[in-house]
Structure formats: C-alpha cells, structure tokens
Design an enzyme around this catalytic site. Sequence first.
Site, PDB file in Angstrom:
ATOM      1  N   ARG A   1      30.741  34.707  47.139  1.00  0.00           N
ATOM      2  CA  ARG A   1      30.980  35.070  45.742  1.00  0.00           C
ATOM      3  C   ARG A   1      29.623  35.121  45.056  1.00  0.00           C
ATOM      4  NH1 ARG A   1      36.420  36.765  45.007  1.00  0.00           N
ATOM      5  NH2 ARG A   1      35.120  38.347  45.957  1.00  0.00           N
TER       6      ARG A   1
ATOM      7  N   ASP B   1      44.567  37.734  32.048  1.00  0.00           N
ATOM      8  CA  ASP B   1      44.762  37.615  33.486  1.00  0.00           C
ATOM      9  C   ASP B   1      45.307  36.206  33.722  1.00  0.00           C
ATOM     10  OD1 ASP B   1      44.647  37.242  36.184  1.00  0.00           O
ATOM     11  OD2 ASP B   1      42.691  38.174  36.450  1.00  0.00           O
TER      12      ASP B   1
ATOM     13  N   LYS C   1      48.790  33.490  43.627  1.00  0.00           N
ATOM     14  CA  LYS C   1      48.011  32.258  43.375  1.00  0.00           C
ATOM     15  C   LYS C   1      48.952  31.204  42.781  1.00  0.00           C
ATOM     16  CE  LYS C   1      44.609  35.500  43.630  1.00  0.00           C
ATOM     17  NZ  LYS C   1      44.882  36.932  43.862  1.00  0.00           N
TER      18      LYS C   1
ATOM     19  N   TYR D   1      68.239  49.250  45.685  1.00  0.00           N
ATOM     20  CA  TYR D   1      67.064  50.002  45.226  1.00  0.00           C
ATOM     21  C   TYR D   1      66.834  49.779  43.735  1.00  0.00           C
ATOM     22  CZ  TYR D   1      63.615  53.662  44.622  1.00  0.00           C
ATOM     23  OH  TYR D   1      62.456  54.327  44.349  1.00  0.00           O
TER      24      TYR D   1
ATOM     25  N   PHE E   1      35.922  40.059  37.212  1.00  0.00           N
ATOM     26  CA  PHE E   1      36.506  39.805  38.520  1.00  0.00           C
ATOM     27  C   PHE E   1      36.483  41.126  39.275  1.00  0.00           C
ATOM     28  CE2 PHE E   1      39.764  39.499  41.772  1.00  0.00           C
ATOM     29  CZ  PHE E   1      39.195  38.467  42.497  1.00  0.00           C
ATOM     30  N   THR E   2      36.321  41.041  40.576  1.00  0.00           N
ATOM     31  CA  THR E   2      36.044  42.223  41.404  1.00  0.00           C
ATOM     32  C   THR E   2      37.064  43.348  41.194  1.00  0.00           C
ATOM     33  OG1 THR E   2      37.224  41.124  43.210  1.00  0.00           O
ATOM     34  CG2 THR E   2      34.824  40.890  43.163  1.00  0.00           C
TER      35      THR E   2
ATOM     36  N   PHE F   1      32.401  43.825  49.381  1.00  0.00           N
ATOM     37  CA  PHE F   1      32.419  42.515  50.050  1.00  0.00           C
ATOM     38  C   PHE F   1      33.542  42.402  51.084  1.00  0.00           C
ATOM     39  CE2 PHE F   1      36.070  40.776  47.751  1.00  0.00           C
ATOM     40  CZ  PHE F   1      36.113  41.607  46.637  1.00  0.00           C
TER      41      PHE F   1
HETATM   42  O1  PLI Z   1      44.676  39.969  44.979  1.00  0.00           O
HETATM   43  P1  PLI Z   1      45.585  40.519  43.911  1.00  0.00           P
HETATM   44  O2  PLI Z   1      45.560  41.981  43.862  1.00  0.00           O
HETATM   45  O3  PLI Z   1      46.960  39.967  43.965  1.00  0.00           O
HETATM   46  O4  PLI Z   1      45.029  39.972  42.510  1.00  0.00           O
HETATM   47  C1  PLI Z   1      43.813  40.378  41.995  1.00  0.00           C
HETATM   48  C2  PLI Z   1      43.205  39.264  41.199  1.00  0.00           C
HETATM   49  C3  PLI Z   1      43.213  39.341  39.840  1.00  0.00           C
HETATM   50  N1  PLI Z   1      42.659  38.351  39.080  1.00  0.00           N
HETATM   51  C4  PLI Z   1      42.101  37.274  39.625  1.00  0.00           C
HETATM   52  C5  PLI Z   1      41.518  36.242  38.735  1.00  0.00           C
HETATM   53  C6  PLI Z   1      42.077  37.116  40.993  1.00  0.00           C
HETATM   54  O5  PLI Z   1      41.534  36.025  41.506  1.00  0.00           O
HETATM   55  C7  PLI Z   1      42.628  38.142  41.831  1.00  0.00           C
HETATM   56  C8  PLI Z   1      42.563  38.066  43.230  1.00  0.00           C
HETATM   57  N2  PLI Z   1      41.857  37.119  43.820  1.00  0.00           N
HETATM   58  C9  PLI Z   1      41.648  36.940  45.106  1.00  0.00           C
HETATM   59  C10 PLI Z   1      42.178  37.814  46.170  1.00  0.00           C
HETATM   60  C11 PLI Z   1      40.842  35.791  45.472  1.00  0.00           C
HETATM   61  O6  PLI Z   1      40.654  35.538  46.673  1.00  0.00           O
HETATM   62  O7  PLI Z   1      40.392  35.091  44.561  1.00  0.00           O
END
Ligand code: PLI
Length: 507
Positions: free
Chosen positions: A432, A265, A308, A122, A174-175, A499
């Site tokens: 998008r 970011d 990513k 933990y 970003f969303t 979306f």
């Molecule tokens: O999907 P998360 O919560 O791990 O990360 C959010 C996020 C933050 N910044 C940027 C630049 C992103 O592209 C992002 C998430 N992007 C997604 C899910 C995408 O499909 O692009």
Amino acid sequence: MAVCYHTDRAGHAGRQWDGGPGMPNRQGTHGAADIGGPGEAAPVTTGQQLERRSWAEPWKIKMVEPLRMTTREQRQEALSGAGHNTFLLRSEDVYIDLLTDSGTNAMSDRQWAALMMGDEAYAGSRNFYELEAAVREVYGFERMVPTHQGRGAEHLLSQCAIKKGQLVPGNMYFTTTREHQERAGGIFVDVICDAAHDPDNLDPFKGNVDLAKLEEVISRQGPEQVAYLSLAATVNMAGGQPVSMDNLRQVRELCRRVGVPIYLDATRLVENAFFIKEREAGYQDRSVAEIVREFCSFTDGAWMSAKKDSLVNIGGWLAVNDEQLFEEIRNLVIVFEGLHTYGGLAGRDLGAMAQGIRESVEDDHIRSRVGQVRYLGELLLGQGIPLVQPIGGHGIFLDARRFYPHLGQEQFPAQTLAAELYLESGIRGMERGIVSAGRDPVTGEHHRPRLELTRLAIPRRVYTQAHMDVVAEAVEAVYARRGEAKGLLMTYEPRYLRFFQARFQPI
Ligand code: PLI
C-alpha cells in the site's frame, strides 16, 4: 475530547489505548506487555456490565479448513512465478493469508442458513427485501440497489453523480474509488487532515477531513464544480483510521451551506463507529449500531463493499437520498450489474448479506474484531517494528520507509517487504505505497504517497490469537535481516490499478 494514551511498561508512549471515560482499559486487548499480567488492572465496571481485562470472540468454531505449510524453496519458486507480487500467488501456496479483509470473512451458521433460504427468482427475490430492510434499519437509507461488490457501486455513483471536469474532494484516495471517479471525468483532490500522512502521529481521528482544505477546493472553482465529497470511514490507505462524528458534523455544515452532497464509503463504517464509541466524548454509552445510524444521517447516501464489515464473501450496495439520482442509478444498475432487485448477486448472497449486516453491528463482535487487530499491533510494537499508529480497524500497516530506510521509494520498499514476509513465512500481505498509488492521469508520473506501507489485513472471524503470534514472529525475523533487502524493479506495469497485476524482479 475524551482521549488519553498511556505509557506502557516498556515506556512506549501511546502504545496502548486507554479509552475514554467508562470504557475498559485497552478494550480488554492483551498488549504485548500485559499478556496475563497478574494484578495489573482490576475489572472495570461500565454503565451496564462488568468488563474484564480479557476478551474472547463471541462465537465458537464449528468448521475448519486445513492450512498448508510450505518450505522456503517452494515459496521461493512461488514468489518468482508470481513476479514478486503477492496478488499473483496461488492461495494454496499461502499459509496465513493477510492479503485482504475483503471477502475473506468467515460466515456464521445463521448466514449459511440464509444461503440455503435463497430465493433465486430473477425479479423481486424475498432476499432483496430482507437486504433492503437491513440497510434501512442499520444504515438508515430508505432505498438502495444491490451491486456485486463495492466497485460496482462506485462505478454507478461516479457515472451518475460526476460531470466531466468536476472536482471530487475526498479524505485520501482509495484505489478503485479514484479509478471510477477519474473514468467518469472527475478530478480527485485529497482533503484529509495532514496527520493522516504521518505514520507516527497519534491523533485519534486521522481520517478527519481538513475543513480548510475542503473550503479551499470548494471556493477555488465554485461549489457547482464540485461533484460531491467522497468520505470514507475508516480510511483504508491511511491505515484504517477513523473519522470523528464532530468532524462529520462540521463537514456537513459546510457542505450544506454550499450545496455539495456527501457520499459515504461505508465499507468499514462499523469499525469507525467502534472507534467513535471508544474515543469521542459523549459516545461511550451509545451502541455501535446507534453510532452507525447517526453517522449516516449526516450524509446524502452511501456505497458499500459488504465484503468487509458485513461479513460476506461477495456483495455490495448503493443508496442515495436524492430521488432523481436514485432513479438514474436504479435504471443504470440494470446495464452494468443486473436487475435492481439482485444487482449481480444470487438471492442467497443477498440473504447472507442481510444477516451479516445485522451481526456486524453487535458490540461484542466489533470489539473482538478490532481487539484482534490491536493484539497483533501491540505485539509488533513491543518488538520495535515500525508501523502506523494508532493501530487501525482492519489491519496492521507496516511502515516500509522506516523498515528499510536504505531503500528509495522507486525501489518499492513496501512491495519488497510483502515479498520478503512471504518468503520468510508463507504469510501474505499487500503493498500500500507507490505501486498502489499508480500514476497521475494527466502527467503520467508516479503518484508518490508519503505513506509507503505493507498491509497485513486481518479477515474477520478467521484466524486465532495463536496465528497472530506466528505473524508477529515472522515479521520480527524479516526485521532482523532488514539490512539485506535490495528492493525490486517493476518489469510489467498494467494500465489500470497496476498493483493487482504488476510484476517485479529483485534488484
Ligand atoms: O473490493 P470491492 O470492489 O468490494 O470494494 C472496493 C472498496 C471500496 N472502498 C474501500 C474503502 C475498500 O477498501 C474497497 C476494497 N478494498 C479492498 C479490496 C482491500 O483489500 O482493502
């Protein structure tokens, strides 16, 4: 600046990247016009090694997952059931899944081995310290907390660093980032350069901050009313476009002068670093890892969606240099994510992330990753398909306005295109455009972004070049009957990040 575009055989100016001094032609990608073109370009020598025109992935495949092909009738049924929103499809109804490059990466055998070595204590898991060391070494931040994914980190940073009513300038929204900033009482202000909003503008650094816009925001209400600069590298919604080191240096100077911190970011920073190496004078002989470190050194902290760049299926982190702010974050993470040594993840996830971070900055990896995206983009450009240029780091962004010039933005052209592509081929992309942009929290009106795009995001280390050929063929087929598209009507609109769950029906 050491940039130059060249004209291809078909005469499309700017179709292919020539690289800066010392870089191989087109980074070895096979453009649509130059696949196997004998005798076109001799191998080019860089500082250290002989570079060839062709590249290949620096790995071989050890395990495969079967794909399911469907009939048009099956897809029609699946699409209707999903309210014409590709997010609501079942993945088993999808053939090639380009919905996102987030959490869809293939892990290496080393990462799978790290999973087996998970320390599921933990508190104080060994894997936490491995992750901390990887973040310190690769990104240069001394302290971090893990989070379950990027938005977990965005939530913590927004809650701790934004006071109600403060402005949060950023290089395009970003969303999830903007959602968390607004929920914390912040007001997002777009300070990206104008070129970013133009899909045809060939500027090599369309992610750059417009310094005049930033200066205006800061002087409008005074620096104390600006929470921080929210800087993304690359910029997802602009088409995966990079920020130059030179721009960041200037931004740094301005922010330092007025005392506004810069939070980065870093979700796709490795891809950004690759573009700097390729396009910015003075960086050709630097490794991507060195460029990542230098970039971070001009910021006050960063958050990460490790789903990513970092080649994992889940995970994230948040790092800030300010000790007091870090203390607050390290305390709050327990409320929302989990103890500060696991942040909502299993020990094995932390271990796989640590390994993925190190793999992500290997030059050969990132070169083939961006190379594959570019390969698809060049195929599509060769067919005259309108898309965002220069081709970005993580996907192809089809320009739905030019794809369907007969549809108005309120008929959701990008959503229509994503639906049509699925129907044609089983390939899944994502809207998008106006749907993703959501509504202004004050007026309730739609945000109307200039970019109305359908994204085909390429997962890392998952699909082959042959899959990219199939995608290009499918997009071409949808383009051939573009005149028949009639657009969509939104029949259900969720309140937050609409979306993901909105539903539509054909007009
Ligand atoms: O999907 P998360 O919560 O791990 O990360 C959010 C996020 C933050 N910044 C940027 C630049 C992103 O592209 C992002 C998430 N992007 C997604 C899910 C995408 O499909 O692009």
